[in-house]
Design an enzyme around this catalytic site. Sequence first.
Site, PDB file in Angstrom:
ATOM      1  N   CYS A 266       0.799  -1.233   0.000  1.00 45.22           N
ATOM      2  CA  CYS A 266       0.000   0.000   0.000  1.00 45.22           C
ATOM      3  C   CYS A 266       0.824   1.273   0.000  1.00 45.22           C
ATOM      4  O   CYS A 266       0.807   2.030  -0.974  1.00 45.22           O
ATOM      5  CB  CYS A 266      -0.924   0.002   1.213  1.00 45.22           C
ATOM      6  SG  CYS A 266      -2.191  -1.264   1.088  1.00 45.22           S
TER       7      CYS A 266
HETATM    8  N1  LIG Z   1      -2.992  -5.879   1.488  1.00 48.53           N
HETATM    9  C1  LIG Z   1      -3.402  -4.860   2.177  1.00 48.53           C
HETATM   10  O1  LIG Z   1      -2.981  -4.665   3.297  1.00 48.53           O
HETATM   11  C2  LIG Z   1      -4.422  -3.878   1.626  1.00 48.53           C
HETATM   12  C3  LIG Z   1      -5.027  -2.990   2.502  1.00 48.53           C
HETATM   13  C4  LIG Z   1      -5.999  -2.110   2.011  1.00 48.53           C
HETATM   14  C5  LIG Z   1      -6.294  -2.116   0.660  1.00 48.53           C
HETATM   15  N2  LIG Z   1      -5.658  -2.969  -0.192  1.00 48.53           N
HETATM   16  C6  LIG Z   1      -6.046  -2.941  -1.591  1.00 48.53           C
HETATM   17  O2  LIG Z   1      -6.903  -4.024  -1.868  1.00 48.53           O
HETATM   18  C7  LIG Z   1      -6.695  -4.497  -3.196  1.00 48.53           C
HETATM   19  C8  LIG Z   1      -6.376  -5.992  -3.189  1.00 48.53           C
HETATM   20  O3  LIG Z   1      -5.141  -6.184  -2.529  1.00 48.53           O
HETATM   21  P1  LIG Z   1      -4.693  -7.546  -1.888  1.00 48.53           P
HETATM   22  O4  LIG Z   1      -3.565  -7.222  -0.984  1.00 48.53           O
HETATM   23  O5  LIG Z   1      -5.853  -8.294  -1.335  1.00 48.53           O
HETATM   24  O6  LIG Z   1      -4.159  -8.326  -3.182  1.00 48.53           O
HETATM   25  P2  LIG Z   1      -3.687  -9.847  -3.299  1.00 48.53           P
HETATM   26  O7  LIG Z   1      -2.649  -9.875  -4.334  1.00 48.53           O
HETATM   27  O8  LIG Z   1      -3.429 -10.396  -1.951  1.00 48.53           O
HETATM   28  O9  LIG Z   1      -4.979 -10.631  -3.798  1.00 48.53           O
HETATM   29  C9  LIG Z   1      -5.596 -10.437  -4.977  1.00 48.53           C
HETATM   30  C10 LIG Z   1      -6.250 -11.730  -5.440  1.00 48.53           C
HETATM   31  O10 LIG Z   1      -7.034 -11.399  -6.570  1.00 48.53           O
HETATM   32  C11 LIG Z   1      -6.879 -12.376  -7.558  1.00 48.53           C
HETATM   33  N3  LIG Z   1      -7.215 -11.766  -8.832  1.00 48.53           N
HETATM   34  C12 LIG Z   1      -6.477 -10.929  -9.584  1.00 48.53           C
HETATM   35  N4  LIG Z   1      -7.168 -10.534 -10.663  1.00 48.53           N
HETATM   36  C13 LIG Z   1      -8.370 -11.130 -10.601  1.00 48.53           C
HETATM   37  C14 LIG Z   1      -9.498 -11.113 -11.417  1.00 48.53           C
HETATM   38  N5  LIG Z   1      -9.550 -10.396 -12.515  1.00 48.53           N
HETATM   39  N6  LIG Z   1     -10.545 -11.856 -11.042  1.00 48.53           N
HETATM   40  C15 LIG Z   1     -10.532 -12.600  -9.924  1.00 48.53           C
HETATM   41  N7  LIG Z   1      -9.476 -12.634  -9.090  1.00 48.53           N
HETATM   42  C16 LIG Z   1      -8.402 -11.916  -9.429  1.00 48.53           C
HETATM   43  C17 LIG Z   1      -5.448 -12.832  -7.410  1.00 48.53           C
HETATM   44  O11 LIG Z   1      -5.288 -14.137  -7.958  1.00 48.53           O
HETATM   45  C18 LIG Z   1      -5.254 -12.786  -5.890  1.00 48.53           C
HETATM   46  O12 LIG Z   1      -5.580 -14.034  -5.293  1.00 48.53           O
HETATM   47  C19 LIG Z   1      -5.598  -3.630  -3.768  1.00 48.53           C
HETATM   48  O13 LIG Z   1      -6.196  -2.562  -4.461  1.00 48.53           O
HETATM   49  C20 LIG Z   1      -4.901  -3.094  -2.547  1.00 48.53           C
HETATM   50  O14 LIG Z   1      -4.292  -1.851  -2.808  1.00 48.53           O
HETATM   51  C21 LIG Z   1      -4.740  -3.863   0.284  1.00 48.53           C
END
Ligand SMILES: NC(=O)c1ccc[n+]([C@@H]2O[C@H](COP(=O)([O-])OP(=O)(O)OC[C@H]3O[C@@H](n4cnc5c(N)ncnc54)[C@H](O)[C@@H]3O)[C@@H](O)[C@H]2O)c1
Length: 423
Positions: A266
């Site tokens: 992030c």
């Molecule tokens: N990790 C954090 O701490 C956090 C905190 C707040 C916000 N976010 C935001 O949340 C969002 C997701 O982040 P994350 O950390 O969960 O990511 P991540 O990489 O852990 O997980 C994403 C998942 O989505 C899947 N994916 C990708 N494209 C896809 C699609 N088109 N259809 C279905 N599945 C798909 C991937 O295979 C993966 O399993 C980002 O925008 C991030 O900035 C993350």
Amino acid sequence: MRHHAHYDIAVVGAGYVGMPHARTFAEAGKKVVLIDLLQDVVDRINRGESHISDVPSEVLKPLVDDGRITATTDFGAVADADAVVIAVPTPLSPQREPDVSYIQRAARDIAPHLREGHLVVLESTTYPGTTRDVLRPLLEEGSGLKAGDGFHLAYAPERVDPGRTDYTTKTTPKVVGGIDEASTEAAAELYSAAVDEVVRVSSPEAAELTKLLENIFRSVNIALVNELARLCGRMQIDVWEVIDAAATKPFGFMSFKPGPGLGGHCIPIDPFYLTWKAREYDFTTEFIELAGKVNQSMPYYCRSLISQALNHGAGKSLAGSKVLIVGVSYKPDIGDMRESPALKIIELIRNAGADVSYHDPHVPELREQRLRSVELDPAAYDAVVIVTDHTSIDYDKLVEEANVVVDFRNATRRPRSEKVWKL
Ligand SMILES: NC(=O)c1ccc[n+]([C@@H]2O[C@H](COP(=O)([O-])OP(=O)(O)OC[C@H]3O[C@@H](n4cnc5c(N)ncnc54)[C@H](O)[C@@H]3O)[C@@H](O)[C@H]2O)c1
């Protein structure tokens, strides 16, 4: 033929955000289907095995066994759910521009399965305008429905902080902003079922910017103390002592800690989503750029500290020295390596000729670096460098046994000396 189940919510993206989300809704008695592109992720979830430490398998398994959490790669499940929450990655491209292609792909896959009255909520962190200008047209095109009349559309940022236990998805207030009042209300109702407090804002853009403000606030304040730490290094003042003292002010001050650089998915990335968008308005986001510059320089500063510590503490140069890095994940007590500054520091001191090993109870292997976590034997190295302060490590013992310690986290809680060098 597809078996038609009914789900309360489909969560698209079973990652760090999607998994805790599914858990929170399932624990509130909802039926959740997780949709992910990766077959092995889906298979593991359906066996009750978690790949996300915030949702341990002991917690996941009973929810899967109960039928409250299911996973699939089939977007057809969208049609069987009342609401769709999108939590896919939003990285930066190699040119450091927003990469919303995961959102676009998810939108195209969801759209054909949208029904009248459906609710779609985007949770991925992104620039203001993504929900309305990127997501909406793709959903409308693929479904033949109109946002507002046909389906509800809202943005609700995720605030998950991996490893945090004092606040959970349930107890952290949820901000929601719909493209119209009905969408805001539909989203508020969805989250109210599982989250203690819902905060409504007037638009998706306000909600999108809220999330960015939260992350920019952290990035800028971390940069401020990082700069101060470097000045303190020259002035021979202990920056940690100063921050702890300032933090005794009961109002108007919030404590941020310096460190070897930003990590995680992030803080190093999200602020630049706004920088990019601002350009469209002939606007330069100077605080964001400056914070990025200061924070990015920290691993280089850390390399020079390690080098000084070896020079003065052991009469050695970085080239040819044996260095043990303790803690390589980007924050304490978890194994998340994304954007971890340890990777940069390892690269930099390796390039300077050091023989690098690491110890991290949460990270058994760094494949790309061709390193495996070694036993913690501080005496066997010219310098021990604390990059991440996991709580399971006995720092007193480490200092006692080590020849030279370089501590970027004040984990040793000792004043700077010939033996202990601190940021
Ligand atoms: N990790 C954090 O701490 C956090 C905190 C707040 C916000 N976010 C935001 O949340 C969002 C997701 O982040 P994350 O950390 O969960 O990511 P991540 O990489 O852990 O997980 C994403 C998942 O989505 C899947 N994916 C990708 N494209 C896809 C699609 N088109 N259809 C279905 N599945 C798909 C991937 O295979 C993966 O399993 C980002 O925008 C991030 O900035 C993350």
